[in-house]
Design a protein around this motif. Sequence first.
Motif, PDB file in Angstrom:
ATOM      1  N   ASP A  76      -2.531   5.937   6.404  1.00 46.63           N
ATOM      2  CA  ASP A  76      -2.981   6.531   5.149  1.00 46.63           C
ATOM      3  C   ASP A  76      -2.232   7.829   4.793  1.00 46.63           C
ATOM      4  OD1 ASP A  76      -4.039   8.069   7.163  1.00 46.63           O
ATOM      5  OD2 ASP A  76      -6.122   7.897   6.500  1.00 46.63           O
ATOM      6  N   GLU A 100       2.618   1.744  -3.277  1.00 47.71           N
ATOM      7  CA  GLU A 100       1.658   2.230  -4.269  1.00 47.71           C
ATOM      8  C   GLU A 100       1.453   3.740  -4.118  1.00 47.71           C
ATOM      9  OE1 GLU A 100      -3.061   1.667  -5.279  1.00 47.71           O
ATOM     10  OE2 GLU A 100      -1.954  -0.057  -4.510  1.00 47.71           O
ATOM     11  N   TYR A 101       1.366   4.205  -2.861  1.00 42.89           N
ATOM     12  CA  TYR A 101       1.236   5.647  -2.598  1.00 42.89           C
ATOM     13  C   TYR A 101       2.428   6.400  -3.183  1.00 42.89           C
ATOM     14  CZ  TYR A 101       0.973  10.042  -0.007  1.00 42.89           C
ATOM     15  OH  TYR A 101       0.924  11.384   0.332  1.00 42.89           O
ATOM     16  N   TYR A 160       0.834  -1.202   0.000  1.00 43.00           N
ATOM     17  CA  TYR A 160       0.000   0.000   0.000  1.00 43.00           C
ATOM     18  C   TYR A 160       0.872   1.256   0.000  1.00 43.00           C
ATOM     19  CZ  TYR A 160      -3.015   3.773   1.590  1.00 43.00           C
ATOM     20  OH  TYR A 160      -3.662   4.974   1.700  1.00 43.00           O
ATOM     21  N   SER A 161       1.891   1.270   0.849  1.00 50.11           N
ATOM     22  CA  SER A 161       2.779   2.433   0.951  1.00 50.11           C
ATOM     23  C   SER A 161       3.575   2.632  -0.334  1.00 50.11           C
ATOM     24  CB  SER A 161       3.724   2.274   2.135  1.00 50.11           C
ATOM     25  OG  SER A 161       2.983   2.161   3.332  1.00 50.11           O
TER      26      SER A 161
END
Length: 128
Positions: A122, A78-79, A75-76
Amino acid sequence: MKNKSKLNRIKTGGNSSIRNWFYMNPLSVSVEDIKNVWEQDYDVEIWSEMGIIEVTLTNGGIDIEAISTDRWDDYSKEYLNENSVNCVYAVSVTENGYEECMEAMKKLCGIKGGWFAADTDDFVPRIG
């Protein structure tokens, strides 16, 4: 739970409890570049070979360290990809002088670009 936490930060006024941030920038910003932004206003110590900066403010301070994102979760990563991030620094700010720390952070973003993202799941809130 993540959304409730975010909502609570918004309701309570945002960032005053966040001490750990990431400075992210699509450009390659070196510790020397960061030092050059802050050295006219603050006492700045730099260890270039280790990628570390220590900033002493009137009532607090900021510590910055270049970090690798190789071990970050998907996720990180991808950010980082979605935001075209080329450099990441871990940032710690002191409780004392928090507002002055925020002003110094905004100054860096205004001159070198990029943003500070909270060290949260997030990356919210974001400054810059």
